[in-house]
Design a protein around this motif. Structure first.
Motif, PDB file in Angstrom:
ATOM      1  N   GLY A 134      73.388  38.443  80.996  1.00 24.42           N
ATOM      2  CA  GLY A 134      73.897  38.208  79.659  1.00 24.42           C
ATOM      3  C   GLY A 134      74.776  39.339  79.178  1.00 24.42           C
ATOM      4  O   GLY A 134      75.057  40.301  79.879  1.00 24.42           O
ATOM      5  N   GLY A 135      75.213  39.203  77.939  1.00 30.68           N
ATOM      6  CA  GLY A 135      76.036  40.228  77.327  1.00 30.68           C
ATOM      7  C   GLY A 135      77.517  39.975  77.527  1.00 30.68           C
ATOM      8  O   GLY A 135      77.940  39.380  78.519  1.00 30.68           O
ATOM      9  N   PHE A 240      66.672  42.668  80.903  1.00 32.50           N
ATOM     10  CA  PHE A 240      67.078  41.656  79.930  1.00 32.50           C
ATOM     11  C   PHE A 240      68.227  42.158  79.082  1.00 32.50           C
ATOM     12  O   PHE A 240      68.381  43.363  78.862  1.00 32.50           O
ATOM     13  CB  PHE A 240      65.903  41.171  79.073  1.00 32.50           C
ATOM     14  N   THR A 241      69.052  41.230  78.642  1.00 35.09           N
ATOM     15  CA  THR A 241      70.213  41.573  77.837  1.00 35.09           C
ATOM     16  C   THR A 241      70.337  40.583  76.696  1.00 35.09           C
ATOM     17  O   THR A 241      69.996  39.400  76.828  1.00 35.09           O
ATOM     18  CB  THR A 241      71.523  41.545  78.659  1.00 35.09           C
ATOM     19  N   LEU A 242      70.836  41.072  75.575  1.00 33.59           N
ATOM     20  CA  LEU A 242      71.082  40.259  74.385  1.00 33.59           C
ATOM     21  C   LEU A 242      72.540  40.468  73.982  1.00 33.59           C
ATOM     22  O   LEU A 242      72.913  41.561  73.558  1.00 33.59           O
ATOM     23  CB  LEU A 242      70.152  40.680  73.241  1.00 33.59           C
ATOM     24  N   ASP A 256      76.150  44.100  72.427  1.00 31.89           N
ATOM     25  CA  ASP A 256      75.167  43.876  73.490  1.00 31.89           C
ATOM     26  C   ASP A 256      74.061  44.924  73.417  1.00 31.89           C
ATOM     27  O   ASP A 256      74.328  46.097  73.129  1.00 31.89           O
ATOM     28  CB  ASP A 256      75.797  44.007  74.879  1.00 31.89           C
ATOM     29  N   PHE A 257      72.855  44.471  73.723  1.00 28.56           N
ATOM     30  CA  PHE A 257      71.744  45.385  73.990  1.00 28.56           C
ATOM     31  C   PHE A 257      71.223  45.084  75.387  1.00 28.56           C
ATOM     32  O   PHE A 257      70.992  43.918  75.739  1.00 28.56           O
ATOM     33  CB  PHE A 257      70.620  45.220  72.976  1.00 28.56           C
ATOM     34  N   HIS A 258      71.026  46.136  76.199  1.00 28.05           N
ATOM     35  CA  HIS A 258      70.534  45.983  77.568  1.00 28.05           C
ATOM     36  C   HIS A 258      69.314  46.878  77.777  1.00 28.05           C
ATOM     37  O   HIS A 258      69.289  48.020  77.301  1.00 28.05           O
ATOM     38  CB  HIS A 258      71.597  46.404  78.595  1.00 28.05           C
TER      39      HIS A 258
END
Length: 384
Positions: A134-135, A240-242, A256-258
């Protein structure tokens, strides 16, 4: 052979009609009644080249330099061979062509997969592909990223396996993959630099799931992902990524947060800091990435990328903070042409690295910074 295929096909195109007018010529490799297939084939040549002036400063060390650099050069072929079969192939010339011991392709072959439409909502992807992480930092091609944050700057993005995508609803799409977690056998990556309790697994496998969402008529989009991979037997990485994106007519914002929790250090940052014979174990990386783009006019676009990353190691006493890095990349794009995508850019890249008191005391490291000015161009050409 594959590397030369686009050139051969381009040279053959003008011969198709000629072969029909002169019976003395050999029968064409691509018959005239099949030449229409080329309408569904795209040949791309993408490149980023620039001139860079850079400095490095840390402790008693200082150096600087000037040079031209080819940051990205790749040739790609993609298209539909059938109404339900799509393929994509990309050769990036900046990577080594040495055949990898696990997936049996060179690192320069980034993409080599087929995408089969199993139903109107379900697709099957097979071959060497990008992992469904993700991201939005990862969503960009390396052509458009002048400097990655620490995780994606050290992650293995292109691996071989199988995946599915499912368009569950109009605005929500899900993906799942089973992939090799690396392209080489472990001993070829690390050699003798391994811990005593590390063994090669029967299958170094990665499981990746993601969700793509769209809200408010597409103005807000998300790409979230969760993955688990085992690099060695009974030990793995949870990642995980957001990713979030807001876009209107002129402004685009991405955040993004990783977070990566690794029983074996797959990014190599902590291993390099500790300078030990063994690969670091039980480490973690957490980071933020922000990019803002604003279109001032059809020809000028400004963007600003901000990033930070934190690295942690499980020491004898606790889970200690080891290093923090920061990055800043303001950039101006100038696009002089309407009918072709050639962007000239001017950018500053600043990276700053600070070490915790624990790292300074135990690993004899000190902070440093890198500064760079680049001027160049980005050109994703569509040849055919």
């Amino acid at each position: 052979m594959l590397r030369s295929l686009p050139i051969y096909l381009i040279l053959l195109i003008p011969l198709l009609g000629l072969a029909q007018q002169n019976d003395s010529l050999p029968k064409p490799i691509i018959p005239a009644d099949k030449a229409g297939l080329l309408k569904n084939i795209d040949f791309t040549f993408a490149m980023r080249m620039g001139f860079r002036a850079y400095t490095f400063r840390g402790g008693d060390n200082y150096y600087n330099g000037l040079q031209f650099q080819n940051g990205f050069t790749a040739l790609g072929i993609s298209g539909k061979l059938h109404k339900k079969v799509y393929f994509k192939f990309r050769n990036r010339f900046n990577n080594t062509s040495e055949v990898q011991t696990l997936d049996r392709l060179g690192s320069n072959i980034e993409l080599a997969y087929i995408d089969v439409t199993a139903s109107p909502k379900l697709n099957l992807v097979l071959g060497k592909m990008y992992a469904f992480y993700g991201g939005y930092e990862y969503e960009f091609s390396a052509l458009d990223i002048l400097e990655y944050n620490d995780i994606y700057g050290n992650a293995l993005a292109f691996v071989t396996g199988a995946g599915i995508t499912y368009q569950a609803f109009e605005d929500h799409k899900f993906g799942f993959q089973v992939l090799n977690s690396r392209t080489k056998l472990y001993e070829d990556i690390y050699g003798d630099v391994v811990a005593e309790n590390i063994q090669e697994p029967d299958w170094p496998v990665a499981f990746v799931g993601n969700w793509r969402g769209s809200f408010f008529d597409g103005k807000l989009r998300t790409i979230y992902s969760l993955s688990y991979s085992n690099e060695v037997r009974s030990r793995g990485t949870t990642f995980f990524t957001l990713g979030h994106k807001y876009q209107d007519r002129k402004l685009t914002l991405m955040y993004d947060f990783h977070y990566s929790s690794e029983q074996i250090d797959t990014k190599g940052i902590i291993t390099l800091i500790q300078e030990e014979e063994n690969v670091a174990e039980n480490v973690a990386y957490a980071e933020n990435w922000l990019r803002a783009e604003y279109r001032f006019s059809p020809k000028f676009t400004g963007l600003l990328t901000l990033m930070n990353s934190n690295a942690y190691a499980n020491t004898k006493t606790s889970n200690d903070h080891i290093r923090t890095s920061y990055g800043m990349i303001p950039t101006i794009y100038y696009s002089p042409f309407k009918d072709i995508d050639v962007r000239f850019y001017l950018a500053y890249i600043g990276r700053y690295y600070d070490y915790s008191g624990y790292a300074t005391e135990n690993f004899n490291v000190s902070g440093y910074n890198k500064n760079e000015v680049r001027i160049g161009f980005i050109a994703p050409f569509l040849l055919l």
